[in-house]
Design a protein around this motif. Structure first.
Motif, short mmCIF file in Angstrom:
data_model
loop_
_atom_site.label_atom_id
_atom_site.label_comp_id
_atom_site.label_asym_id
_atom_site.label_seq_id
_atom_site.Cartn_x
_atom_site.Cartn_y
_atom_site.Cartn_z
N LEU A 199 15.43 36.97 -29.70
CA LEU A 199 15.43 38.42 -29.86
C LEU A 199 14.44 39.07 -28.90
O LEU A 199 14.73 40.10 -28.29
N ALA A 200 13.25 38.44 -28.78
CA ALA A 200 12.24 38.99 -27.87
C ALA A 200 12.76 38.99 -26.43
O ALA A 200 12.59 39.97 -25.70
N GLY A 201 13.39 37.88 -26.02
CA GLY A 201 13.94 37.82 -24.67
C GLY A 201 15.03 38.84 -24.45
O GLY A 201 15.14 39.44 -23.37
N THR A 202 15.85 39.06 -25.48
CA THR A 202 16.92 40.05 -25.36
C THR A 202 16.36 41.46 -25.29
O THR A 202 16.80 42.29 -24.49
N LEU A 203 15.34 41.73 -26.12
CA LEU A 203 14.77 43.08 -26.16
C LEU A 203 13.98 43.40 -24.89
O LEU A 203 13.79 44.59 -24.57
N GLU A 212 24.48 51.82 -21.15
CA GLU A 212 25.11 50.50 -21.14
C GLU A 212 24.12 49.42 -21.55
O GLU A 212 24.50 48.39 -22.12
N SER A 213 22.81 49.64 -21.28
CA SER A 213 21.80 48.66 -21.68
C SER A 213 21.68 48.61 -23.19
O SER A 213 21.51 47.53 -23.77
N ILE A 214 21.77 49.76 -23.84
CA ILE A 214 21.69 49.81 -25.30
C ILE A 214 22.87 49.07 -25.92
O ILE A 214 22.71 48.25 -26.83
N HIS A 215 24.06 49.32 -25.40
CA HIS A 215 25.25 48.65 -25.92
C HIS A 215 25.19 47.16 -25.66
O HIS A 215 25.49 46.34 -26.56
N ASP A 216 24.80 46.78 -24.46
CA ASP A 216 24.72 45.35 -24.12
C ASP A 216 23.67 44.64 -24.95
O ASP A 216 23.85 43.47 -25.33
N THR A 217 22.56 45.32 -25.23
CA THR A 217 21.51 44.71 -26.05
C THR A 217 22.02 44.41 -27.45
O THR A 217 21.77 43.33 -28.00
N ALA A 218 22.74 45.34 -28.05
CA ALA A 218 23.30 45.12 -29.39
C ALA A 218 24.26 43.94 -29.38
O ALA A 218 24.24 43.09 -30.29
N GLU A 219 25.11 43.84 -28.35
CA GLU A 219 26.05 42.73 -28.27
C GLU A 219 25.32 41.40 -28.06
O GLU A 219 25.69 40.38 -28.63
N ASP A 220 24.28 41.42 -27.21
CA ASP A 220 23.52 40.19 -26.96
C ASP A 220 22.80 39.72 -28.21
O ASP A 220 22.68 38.51 -28.46
N ASP A 233 16.28 36.39 -43.67
CA ASP A 233 15.31 37.33 -43.10
C ASP A 233 15.63 37.64 -41.64
O ASP A 233 15.60 38.79 -41.21
N ILE A 234 15.94 36.59 -40.86
CA ILE A 234 16.31 36.80 -39.46
C ILE A 234 17.60 37.59 -39.37
O ILE A 234 17.76 38.45 -38.49
N ASN A 235 18.55 37.32 -40.28
CA ASN A 235 19.80 38.08 -40.28
C ASN A 235 19.54 39.55 -40.54
O ASN A 235 20.17 40.42 -39.91
N ARG A 236 18.60 39.84 -41.45
CA ARG A 236 18.27 41.24 -41.71
C ARG A 236 17.61 41.88 -40.49
O ARG A 236 17.90 43.03 -40.15
N VAL A 237 16.71 41.13 -39.82
CA VAL A 237 16.09 41.66 -38.60
C VAL A 237 17.15 41.92 -37.53
O VAL A 237 17.14 42.97 -36.87
N THR A 238 18.07 40.96 -37.38
CA THR A 238 19.14 41.13 -36.39
C THR A 238 19.99 42.34 -36.71
O THR A 238 20.30 43.15 -35.82
N THR A 240 19.15 44.90 -38.42
CA THR A 240 18.36 46.11 -38.21
C THR A 240 18.33 46.50 -36.73
O THR A 240 18.48 47.68 -36.37
N ILE A 241 18.12 45.49 -35.85
CA ILE A 241 18.09 45.77 -34.41
C ILE A 241 19.44 46.26 -33.93
O ILE A 241 19.53 47.23 -33.15
N VAL A 242 20.52 45.61 -34.39
CA VAL A 242 21.87 46.02 -33.97
C VAL A 242 22.16 47.44 -34.46
O VAL A 242 22.68 48.28 -33.70
N THR A 243 21.80 47.70 -35.72
CA THR A 243 22.02 49.06 -36.26
C THR A 243 21.19 50.08 -35.48
O THR A 243 21.68 51.19 -35.18
#
Length: 432
Positions: A199-203, A212-220, A233-238, A240-243
């Motif tokens: 997640l840190a590397g993706t963010l 396009e960076s926002i959309h690509d980040t959510a997909e990544d 817990d990680i699923n909830r963090v994921t 949250t980030i996607v949302t």
């Protein structure tokens, strides 16, 4: 529902681990106390046996002296006269045997006590005959000492064996705890640290200024941390980030619309229209292509506003804008140029094609029943239009707008509800 089940299972597992830890700690504490008590008893017995063995050595040394003293009467008489310490030693050894739980040795020493006392009295009376008796006693004492030494060796082995067994149990418990802790750490590392690093590397690649960076980040994020692979817990963090990325993308889209769209008509505003116009003209110039521009104006719109009010006028603007959007192609770009004036950009379109679209648009608007339009001159709301095409009618984007506006002026000045191409009025010599 699934997250609630995972949370319940995790809490249940945590409680089970805590209860197991408390039970193991109590067992370890009780076991340690029991071991210390048992070890103390074993050590005490070993010490008693060792003391007995040392005293037996002293007793044997005394008997040996008594045996040797027979050859020297003066020493022998002195030993014989001192029978009380000898008998007391014998009694003491029997008591040590009882304390050390060596019952056979204790009974033997007890019997030897009375025999030794009787023997010494007889030796004192007869002054002889002690050599054979003392020799036999020394031999018997050697057998007893051998047995005591074996018991002492056994006691030491039992003591050391108990210590080794206790250390083995403690080591086993520590290995079990360390193995469980290592398993939990590895599981936590796989389900928490690894996805967090992903997640840190993706963010790090996230750029809020680029849609396009926002959309690509959510997909990544979805791809790097799929469900069913990591902890809830990680699923909830994921999630949250996607949302967050999706909300940000949606809000950016709304902000873009507010920035590039006209609030009343929902058409593109002049700023955004101008950017596209400049880009399309530059592209047409580079690839030797065509770009047409139509300028439209509502006829007698000021009179309509004065008669019906600005709210009714805004409704007319909104409806005409809807008709323009409906009649234009998806490649065309309609915009509100200002006031009651509109502009339509036709990429890769010649003057005839642009004119056909504008004529159809004028017919639809003319047939549209607007509120209180009968009070208008001619009894209906109409529009006038002017068209210019690059590169035939202009050298650049600015002259393209200017010449389309001139053609619009010609339409309005010659009776309104008309459309003119700039090439027509230039050929006819209407413009100086």
């Amino acid at each position: 529902m699934r997250q609630s089940s995972e949370t319940f299972n995790r809490n249940l597992h945590f409680k089970a681990v805590v209860v197991a830890g408390v039970i193991c700690s109590m067992l370890l504490l009780v076991g340690t106390a029991g071991f210390l008590f048992y070890q103390t008893r074993l050590q005490q017995r070993a010490d008693e046996i060792q003391t007995l063995y040392k005293d037996l050595l002293d007793f044997r040394s005394m008997l040996t002296k008594l045996q040797l003293a027979e050859e020297r009467p003066e020493i022998f008489r002195e030993v014989i006269q001192n029978t009380t310490p000898v008998t007391l030693h014998s009694l003491n050894y029997s008591e040590l045997g009882e304390q050390s739980r060596l019952s056979e040795i204790a009974h033997w020493l007890q019997s030897q006590h009375s025999m030794l006392e009787k023997m010494l009295r007889e030796i004192e009376i007869q002054k002889s005959g002690a050599e054979g008796i003392i020799s036999r006693k020394i031999l018997q004492l050697d057998e007893v000492m051998l047995q005591v030494s074996l018991e002492l060796h056994h006691a030491h082995e039992q003591t050391s064996g108990t210590i080794q067994f206790f250390l083995f149990i403690v080591l086993l418990i520590l290995l079990l705890f360390s193995g469980g802790a290592t398993t939990l750490i590895i599981k936590n590392y796989r389900q928490t640290v690894i996805p967090l690093n992903r997640l840190a590397g993706t963010l790090l690649q996230f750029n809020k200024d680029l849609p396009e960076s926002i959309h690509d980040t959510a997909e990544d994020v979805k791809k790097s941390c799929p469900k069913d692979c990591f902890s809830s817990d990680i699923n909830r963090v994921t999630e949250t980030i996607v949302t967050f990325c999706q909300d940000l993308e949606m809000k950016n889209r709304k902000l873009d619309e507010l920035f590039i769209k006209d609030e009343k008509t929902n058409l593109y505003n002049y700023r955004h229209f101008k950017e596209h116009l400049i880009g399309d003209v530059a592209r047409a110039k580079r690839y030797n292509d065509l770009v047409s521009l139509a300028m439209l104006d509502i006829d007698h719109f000021k009179a309509y506003n004065d008669a019906n009010g600005h709210i009714a006028g805004d409704r007319v603007l909104q409806r005409i804008a809807e008709i323009i959007l409906e009649e234009c192609r998806h490649t065309d770009m309609p915009a509100r140029f200002g006031g009651e004036e509109f502009a339509i950009l036709f990429p890769r379109t010649d003057a005839a094609q642009a004119r056909g679209i504008v004529v159809r648009l004028m017919e639809v608007i003319c047939a549209e029943p607007f509120e209180r339009e009968r009070n208008q001159p001619g009894g209906r709301l109409t529009i006038s239009a002017g068209i210019a095409t690059f590169p035939h009618d202009a050298q650049g984007w600015y002259s393209l707008i200017n010449n389309a506006d001139r053609a619009l002026y010609e339409s309005k000045s010659t009776g309104r509800n008309k459309v003119f191409n700039y090439e027509e009025i230039r050929t006819e010599g209407s413009l100086s």
